[in-house]
Design a protein around this motif. Structure first.
Motif, PDB file in Angstrom:
ATOM      1  N   LEU A  25       3.704  -0.490  -0.715  1.00 39.95           N
ATOM      2  CA  LEU A  25       3.564   0.967  -0.788  1.00 39.95           C
ATOM      3  C   LEU A  25       3.644   1.446  -2.235  1.00 39.95           C
ATOM      4  N   ARG A  26       4.621   0.968  -2.975  1.00 36.88           N
ATOM      5  CA  ARG A  26       4.810   1.398  -4.372  1.00 36.88           C
ATOM      6  C   ARG A  26       3.614   1.031  -5.253  1.00 36.88           C
ATOM      7  N   ALA A  27       2.911  -0.025  -4.904  1.00 37.58           N
ATOM      8  CA  ALA A  27       1.788  -0.493  -5.718  1.00 37.58           C
ATOM      9  C   ALA A  27       0.633   0.510  -5.760  1.00 37.58           C
ATOM     10  N   MET A  28       0.652   1.502  -4.891  1.00 39.49           N
ATOM     11  CA  MET A  28      -0.397   2.535  -4.940  1.00 39.49           C
ATOM     12  C   MET A  28      -0.235   3.444  -6.161  1.00 39.49           C
ATOM     13  N   GLU A  29       0.955   3.508  -6.715  1.00 40.01           N
ATOM     14  CA  GLU A  29       1.214   4.411  -7.841  1.00 40.01           C
ATOM     15  C   GLU A  29       0.282   4.093  -9.004  1.00 40.01           C
ATOM     16  N   PRO A  72     -10.091   3.179  -1.141  1.00 39.72           N
ATOM     17  CA  PRO A  72      -9.992   1.735  -0.847  1.00 39.72           C
ATOM     18  C   PRO A  72      -8.585   1.149  -1.039  1.00 39.72           C
ATOM     19  N   VAL A  73      -7.854   1.586  -2.045  1.00 42.28           N
ATOM     20  CA  VAL A  73      -6.491   1.076  -2.255  1.00 42.28           C
ATOM     21  C   VAL A  73      -5.613   1.459  -1.069  1.00 42.28           C
ATOM     22  N   HIS A  74      -5.712   2.701  -0.624  1.00 43.00           N
ATOM     23  CA  HIS A  74      -4.915   3.152   0.521  1.00 43.00           C
ATOM     24  C   HIS A  74      -5.359   2.437   1.799  1.00 43.00           C
ATOM     25  N   GLN A  75      -6.639   2.179   1.948  1.00 36.94           N
ATOM     26  CA  GLN A  75      -7.133   1.483   3.137  1.00 36.94           C
ATOM     27  C   GLN A  75      -6.540   0.072   3.227  1.00 36.94           C
ATOM     28  N   LYS A  76      -6.372  -0.593   2.094  1.00 30.66           N
ATOM     29  CA  LYS A  76      -5.736  -1.922   2.097  1.00 30.66           C
ATOM     30  C   LYS A  76      -4.273  -1.821   2.519  1.00 30.66           C
ATOM     31  N   VAL A  77      -3.595  -0.768   2.061  1.00 30.05           N
ATOM     32  CA  VAL A  77      -2.194  -0.549   2.448  1.00 30.05           C
ATOM     33  C   VAL A  77      -2.105  -0.275   3.945  1.00 30.05           C
ATOM     34  N   ILE A  78      -3.027   0.536   4.466  1.00 32.66           N
ATOM     35  CA  ILE A  78      -3.062   0.817   5.911  1.00 32.66           C
ATOM     36  C   ILE A  78      -3.216  -0.487   6.692  1.00 32.66           C
ATOM     37  N   ALA A  79      -4.111  -1.351   6.247  1.00 31.15           N
ATOM     38  CA  ALA A  79      -4.333  -2.626   6.949  1.00 31.15           C
ATOM     39  C   ALA A  79      -3.060  -3.471   6.931  1.00 31.15           C
TER      40      ALA A  79
END
Length: 96
Positions: A25-29, A72-79
């Protein structure tokens, strides 16, 4: 401003698994322009009704939050979170 809060209950709530999910989650920053702030909290109480992780994000507008949702970054987190979470709940509200 829009505040988006998601609480996650993980299938494996061992300290290592919780920290790994928090790191994802933090890696989205800094990777999603529309994401104005992000905070990830780990539960410290561990009661029966506790969730393991809290994600708190802020956006300038609903349109910005919608852009984040499909990024795309958030979509990877969702997966990833879809694989490790037992359940989740969310709330979105206007804030200062």
């Amino acid at each position: 401003m829009i505040t988006h809060i998601v609480l996650f209950k993980l299938k494996d709530n061992s300290p290592a698994a919780v920290e790994e999910a928090a790191g994802v989650l933090r890696a989205m920053e800094g990777q999603i322009a529309e994401l104005k702030s992000i905070e990830v909290g780990l539960d410290v109480l561990h009661s029966e009704r506790s969730y393991d992780l809290a994600l708190i994000t802020k956006f300038d507008s609903m349109e910005a939050m919608e852009a984040y949702q499909v990024h795309p970054v958030h979509q990877k987190v969702i997966a990833y979170m879809g694989q490790v979470r037992e359940s989740s709940v969310s709330v979105d509200f206007e804030s200062n």
